[in-house]
Design a protein around this motif. Structure first.
Motif, PDB file in Angstrom:
ATOM      1  N   SER A   1     -19.644   8.967 -51.770  1.00 49.86           N
ATOM      2  CA  SER A   1     -21.169   9.079 -52.776  1.00 49.86           C
ATOM      3  C   SER A   1     -19.190   9.972 -53.897  1.00 49.86           C
ATOM      4  CB  SER A   1     -21.582  10.298 -53.182  1.00 49.86           C
ATOM      5  OG  SER A   1     -22.747  10.145 -52.181  1.00 49.86           O
ATOM      6  N   GLN A   2     -18.826  10.465 -53.214  1.00 49.59           N
ATOM      7  CA  GLN A   2     -16.968  10.817 -53.978  1.00 49.59           C
ATOM      8  C   GLN A   2     -16.241   9.594 -54.767  1.00 49.59           C
ATOM      9  OE1 GLN A   2     -16.462  13.807 -54.796  1.00 49.59           O
ATOM     10  NE2 GLN A   2     -18.002  14.451 -54.286  1.00 49.59           N
ATOM     11  N   GLU A   3     -16.048   8.324 -53.854  1.00 48.32           N
ATOM     12  CA  GLU A   3     -15.262   6.704 -53.943  1.00 48.32           C
ATOM     13  C   GLU A   3     -16.102   6.718 -55.212  1.00 48.32           C
ATOM     14  OE1 GLU A   3     -15.756   4.693 -50.638  1.00 48.32           O
ATOM     15  OE2 GLU A   3     -13.794   6.398 -49.229  1.00 48.32           O
ATOM     16  N   GLU A   4     -17.747   6.999 -55.431  1.00 45.48           N
ATOM     17  CA  GLU A   4     -18.900   6.049 -56.028  1.00 45.48           C
ATOM     18  C   GLU A   4     -17.987   6.863 -57.238  1.00 45.48           C
ATOM     19  OE1 GLU A   4     -22.304   5.732 -54.915  1.00 45.48           O
ATOM     20  OE2 GLU A   4     -21.859   3.609 -52.899  1.00 45.48           O
ATOM     21  N   LEU A   5     -18.610   8.182 -57.360  1.00 45.52           N
ATOM     22  CA  LEU A   5     -18.527   8.921 -58.770  1.00 45.52           C
ATOM     23  C   LEU A   5     -16.876   8.736 -59.307  1.00 45.52           C
ATOM     24  CD1 LEU A   5     -19.641  12.398 -57.611  1.00 45.52           C
ATOM     25  CD2 LEU A   5     -20.845  11.197 -58.874  1.00 45.52           C
ATOM     26  N   ARG A   6     -15.261   8.143 -58.800  1.00 44.05           N
ATOM     27  CA  ARG A   6     -14.655   8.567 -59.087  1.00 44.05           C
ATOM     28  C   ARG A   6     -14.485   7.093 -59.794  1.00 44.05           C
ATOM     29  NH1 ARG A   6     -12.180   9.264 -53.298  1.00 44.05           N
ATOM     30  NH2 ARG A   6     -12.285  11.742 -53.464  1.00 44.05           N
ATOM     31  N   ARG A   7     -15.010   6.466 -59.559  1.00 48.95           N
ATOM     32  CA  ARG A   7     -15.085   4.270 -60.205  1.00 48.95           C
ATOM     33  C   ARG A   7     -15.417   4.543 -61.506  1.00 48.95           C
ATOM     34  NH1 ARG A   7     -18.289   1.095 -55.427  1.00 48.95           N
ATOM     35  NH2 ARG A   7     -16.507   1.555 -53.967  1.00 48.95           N
TER      36      ARG A   7
ATOM     37  N   GLU B   1     -24.646  15.976 -32.894  1.00 43.09           N
ATOM     38  CA  GLU B   1     -23.352  15.410 -33.196  1.00 43.09           C
ATOM     39  C   GLU B   1     -23.388  13.944 -33.783  1.00 43.09           C
ATOM     40  OE1 GLU B   1     -22.545  15.597 -28.870  1.00 43.09           O
ATOM     41  OE2 GLU B   1     -21.826  18.115 -29.521  1.00 43.09           O
ATOM     42  N   GLN B   2     -24.601  13.703 -33.774  1.00 48.02           N
ATOM     43  CA  GLN B   2     -24.554  11.963 -34.091  1.00 48.02           C
ATOM     44  C   GLN B   2     -24.771  12.630 -35.896  1.00 48.02           C
ATOM     45  OE1 GLN B   2     -28.366  10.637 -32.028  1.00 48.02           O
ATOM     46  NE2 GLN B   2     -26.667  10.985 -30.134  1.00 48.02           N
ATOM     47  N   VAL B   3     -25.589  13.423 -36.245  1.00 48.85           N
ATOM     48  CA  VAL B   3     -25.742  12.787 -37.452  1.00 48.85           C
ATOM     49  C   VAL B   3     -25.288  13.172 -38.652  1.00 48.85           C
ATOM     50  CG1 VAL B   3     -27.176  14.165 -39.240  1.00 48.85           C
ATOM     51  CG2 VAL B   3     -28.195  13.810 -37.521  1.00 48.85           C
ATOM     52  N   GLU B   4     -24.265  14.608 -38.282  1.00 52.24           N
ATOM     53  CA  GLU B   4     -22.998  15.426 -39.130  1.00 52.24           C
ATOM     54  C   GLU B   4     -21.872  13.926 -39.407  1.00 52.24           C
ATOM     55  OE1 GLU B   4     -20.178  19.354 -39.202  1.00 52.24           O
ATOM     56  OE2 GLU B   4     -20.343  18.230 -36.995  1.00 52.24           O
ATOM     57  N   PRO B   5     -21.422  12.978 -38.379  1.00 52.38           N
ATOM     58  CA  PRO B   5     -20.381  12.366 -38.623  1.00 52.38           C
ATOM     59  C   PRO B   5     -20.943  11.997 -39.840  1.00 52.38           C
ATOM     60  CG  PRO B   5     -20.125  12.552 -36.867  1.00 52.38           C
ATOM     61  CD  PRO B   5     -21.443  13.404 -37.232  1.00 52.38           C
TER      62      PRO B   5
ATOM     63  N   MET C   1     -23.860  12.249 -42.467  1.00 49.97           N
ATOM     64  CA  MET C   1     -23.362  12.893 -43.262  1.00 49.97           C
ATOM     65  C   MET C   1     -22.108  13.248 -44.162  1.00 49.97           C
ATOM     66  SD  MET C   1     -25.830  16.165 -42.325  1.00 49.97           S
ATOM     67  CE  MET C   1     -26.339  17.064 -43.562  1.00 49.97           C
ATOM     68  N   LYS C   2     -20.580  13.303 -43.696  1.00 49.53           N
ATOM     69  CA  LYS C   2     -19.358  13.279 -43.728  1.00 49.53           C
ATOM     70  C   LYS C   2     -19.328  11.609 -44.920  1.00 49.53           C
ATOM     71  CE  LYS C   2     -17.649  16.811 -41.030  1.00 49.53           C
ATOM     72  NZ  LYS C   2     -17.043  17.208 -40.243  1.00 49.53           N
ATOM     73  N   ALA C   3     -19.568  10.939 -43.981  1.00 53.69           N
ATOM     74  CA  ALA C   3     -19.364   9.387 -44.562  1.00 53.69           C
ATOM     75  C   ALA C   3     -20.273   8.906 -45.923  1.00 53.69           C
ATOM     76  CB  ALA C   3     -19.805   8.437 -43.104  1.00 53.69           C
ATOM     77  N   CYS C   4     -21.645   9.711 -45.572  1.00 59.48           N
ATOM     78  CA  CYS C   4     -22.541   9.603 -47.074  1.00 59.48           C
ATOM     79  C   CYS C   4     -21.628  10.425 -47.842  1.00 59.48           C
ATOM     80  CB  CYS C   4     -23.335   9.810 -46.618  1.00 59.48           C
ATOM     81  SG  CYS C   4     -24.458   8.912 -45.983  1.00 59.48           S
ATOM     82  N   GLY C   5     -21.199  11.699 -47.784  1.00 52.89           N
ATOM     83  CA  GLY C   5     -20.627  12.487 -48.861  1.00 52.89           C
ATOM     84  C   GLY C   5     -19.237  11.687 -49.377  1.00 52.89           C
TER      85      GLY C   5
END
Length: 67
Positions: A61-67, A48-52, A54-58
């Motif tokens: 990462s997607q935002e950084e790829l868009r740059r 429950e603590q790790v899943e959010p 991991m989603k935030a990191c994902g």
């Protein structure tokens, strides 16, 4: 394909960790997850603590790829 001894070893590790239990009926063993197991509860709390995170990191990462 996995040997019987490897399966037995893994089942023992899970039992020692308190993740599974066994019910013996004659010469048969029935292994099961115990929903009341404290180990499973701790794992669920951890997830429950790790899943959010991991989603935030994902998402980051997607935002950084868009740059």
């Amino acid at each position: 394909n996995i040997s019987r001894s490897a399966v037995s070893h893994h089942l023992k590790v899970l039992m020692d960790a308190g993740i599974i239990n066994v019910r013996r009926d004659g010469t048969r063993n029935y292994y099961y997850l115990d929903p009341e197991s404290s180990s499973l509860r701790q794992l669920a709390k951890f997830w429950e603590q790790v899943e959010p995170m991991m989603k935030a990191c994902g998402q980051k990462s997607q935002e950084e790829l868009r740059r």
